[in-house]
Design an enzyme around this catalytic site. Sequence first.
Site, PDB file in Angstrom:
ATOM      1  N   ARG A  51       0.967  -1.505  -0.114  1.00 51.70           N
ATOM      2  CA  ARG A  51       0.189  -0.169   0.153  1.00 51.70           C
ATOM      3  C   ARG A  51       0.738   1.262  -0.151  1.00 51.70           C
ATOM      4  O   ARG A  51       0.855   2.365  -0.723  1.00 51.70           O
ATOM      5  CB  ARG A  51      -0.837  -0.028   1.303  1.00 51.70           C
ATOM      6  CG  ARG A  51      -2.353  -0.148   1.056  1.00 51.70           C
ATOM      7  CD  ARG A  51      -2.543  -0.804   1.990  1.00 51.70           C
ATOM      8  NE  ARG A  51      -1.769  -2.165   2.736  1.00 51.70           N
ATOM      9  CZ  ARG A  51      -1.539  -3.161   2.240  1.00 51.70           C
ATOM     10  NH1 ARG A  51      -2.695  -3.816   1.795  1.00 51.70           N
ATOM     11  NH2 ARG A  51      -0.970  -4.336   2.612  1.00 51.70           N
ATOM     12  N   THR A  52       1.883   1.472   0.588  1.00 48.53           N
ATOM     13  CA  THR A  52       2.537   2.137   1.048  1.00 48.53           C
ATOM     14  C   THR A  52       2.988   3.200   0.084  1.00 48.53           C
ATOM     15  O   THR A  52       3.315   4.334  -1.199  1.00 48.53           O
ATOM     16  CB  THR A  52       2.999   2.588   2.290  1.00 48.53           C
ATOM     17  OG1 THR A  52       2.078   2.637   3.530  1.00 48.53           O
ATOM     18  CG2 THR A  52       3.894   4.208   3.185  1.00 48.53           C
ATOM     19  N   LYS A  80      25.695  -2.976  -0.676  1.00 49.46           N
ATOM     20  CA  LYS A  80      27.110  -3.755  -1.062  1.00 49.46           C
ATOM     21  C   LYS A  80      27.843  -2.479  -0.550  1.00 49.46           C
ATOM     22  O   LYS A  80      29.104  -2.420   0.144  1.00 49.46           O
ATOM     23  CB  LYS A  80      27.164  -2.724  -2.645  1.00 49.46           C
ATOM     24  CG  LYS A  80      26.442  -3.478  -3.570  1.00 49.46           C
ATOM     25  CD  LYS A  80      27.055  -3.034  -4.821  1.00 49.46           C
ATOM     26  CE  LYS A  80      26.315  -2.542  -6.179  1.00 49.46           C
ATOM     27  NZ  LYS A  80      26.764  -1.885  -6.755  1.00 49.46           N
ATOM     28  N   ARG A 101      11.308   3.944   3.593  1.00 45.14           N
ATOM     29  CA  ARG A 101      10.402   2.869   4.809  1.00 45.14           C
ATOM     30  C   ARG A 101      12.499   2.299   4.870  1.00 45.14           C
ATOM     31  O   ARG A 101      12.946   2.028   3.949  1.00 45.14           O
ATOM     32  CB  ARG A 101       9.592   1.660   4.178  1.00 45.14           C
ATOM     33  CG  ARG A 101       9.086   0.903   5.266  1.00 45.14           C
ATOM     34  CD  ARG A 101       8.088  -0.133   5.034  1.00 45.14           C
ATOM     35  NE  ARG A 101       7.645   0.565   5.298  1.00 45.14           N
ATOM     36  CZ  ARG A 101       5.710   0.088   4.941  1.00 45.14           C
ATOM     37  NH1 ARG A 101       5.888  -1.283   4.763  1.00 45.14           N
ATOM     38  NH2 ARG A 101       4.207   0.905   5.374  1.00 45.14           N
ATOM     39  N   HIS A 129       4.936   5.899  11.423  1.00 45.36           N
ATOM     40  CA  HIS A 129       4.519   4.917   9.477  1.00 45.36           C
ATOM     41  C   HIS A 129       2.976   6.677  10.024  1.00 45.36           C
ATOM     42  O   HIS A 129       1.997   6.515   9.608  1.00 45.36           O
ATOM     43  CB  HIS A 129       3.591   3.742  10.141  1.00 45.36           C
ATOM     44  CG  HIS A 129       3.146   3.849   9.105  1.00 45.36           C
ATOM     45  ND1 HIS A 129       3.450   4.747   7.710  1.00 45.36           N
ATOM     46  CD2 HIS A 129       2.924   2.318   8.214  1.00 45.36           C
ATOM     47  CE1 HIS A 129       2.992   4.264   6.517  1.00 45.36           C
ATOM     48  NE2 HIS A 129       2.592   2.673   7.172  1.00 45.36           N
TER      49      HIS A 129
END
Length: 304
Positions: A51-52, A80, A101, A129
């Site tokens: 969703r986000t 890396k 995120r 959030h």
Amino acid sequence: MKHLIDIKDLSTEEIDGLIEVAKDIIANKEKYSKKCEGKKLATLFYEPSTRTRLSFESAMMELGGNVLGFSSANSSSAAKGESVADTVRVIGGYADIIAMRHPKEGAPLVAAMKSEVPIINAGDGGHNHPTQTLTDLLTIQCEKHRLSDLTIGVCGDLKFGRTVHSLITAMSRYTNIKFVLISPNELKIPDYIKKDVLEKNNIEYIETQDIEEYMSDLDILYMTRVQKERFFNEDDYIRLKDYYILNKEKLEKAKEDLCIMHPLPRVNEISTDVDDDKRACYFKQAKYGKYIRMALILKLLEIN
Ligand code: CP
């Protein structure tokens, strides 16, 4: 330049303003279709999301802008060993705004300190959030037509559920809000939320393990998933994951205009037989997420 790392970064007036813009976008989509022409949003997702990430990308596209980014740490140079600080310095040369995120709490804040473009926290560990909270507030405003005078039940994983922490923090600003905190003992709301948010703002709250005990009092029931990815011990997760399963039977005493919310993804905590109930708002809630993110992108890019 402004970032959004924590819902506390926004004043109540700013939150109300975002909700108004989102409502205007819903009513007048065409008016906003070219607002971000020539602008780019980068979505840097070091943790899974449906969703986000996709609602951010859809939001930017609906504003006439473009999107780029990665959907896992493994598909970026983080694999890396590149730091978040170096990554955002580089991406600032490719995009006008970044949604990030990250599993580590505080990573988006570190990014904001180094970034030349606005950073939006799209979820950091079990911490915050904020755009889910804005989504939740828009949902409540659109479905209940108010952000005050509400009794809100929050049920499930109140310990690790970052959406719950941000929602309680945001709703505590409004008047006559009461919370019913429903969780097993092991997943109770952290003490700092009780002391620094609820008690500090004189918000009435009750803690219970029984989802049905206060059902008839609730205006909103906010269900949450037990956060598997935050558990250290799989046995604990298995023991607690199906502690609450909301079904039609448990809703028997609920108000006719109860609003059932869930940030999604759902696992087992809401039975699919609830999906057809007119009080189930969780799929609408996911859609409201796109509109509030459109409003937020406009605000952070200072586009009227
Ligand atoms: N509600 C939410 O954050 O969903 P995703 O994890 O799918 O983005």
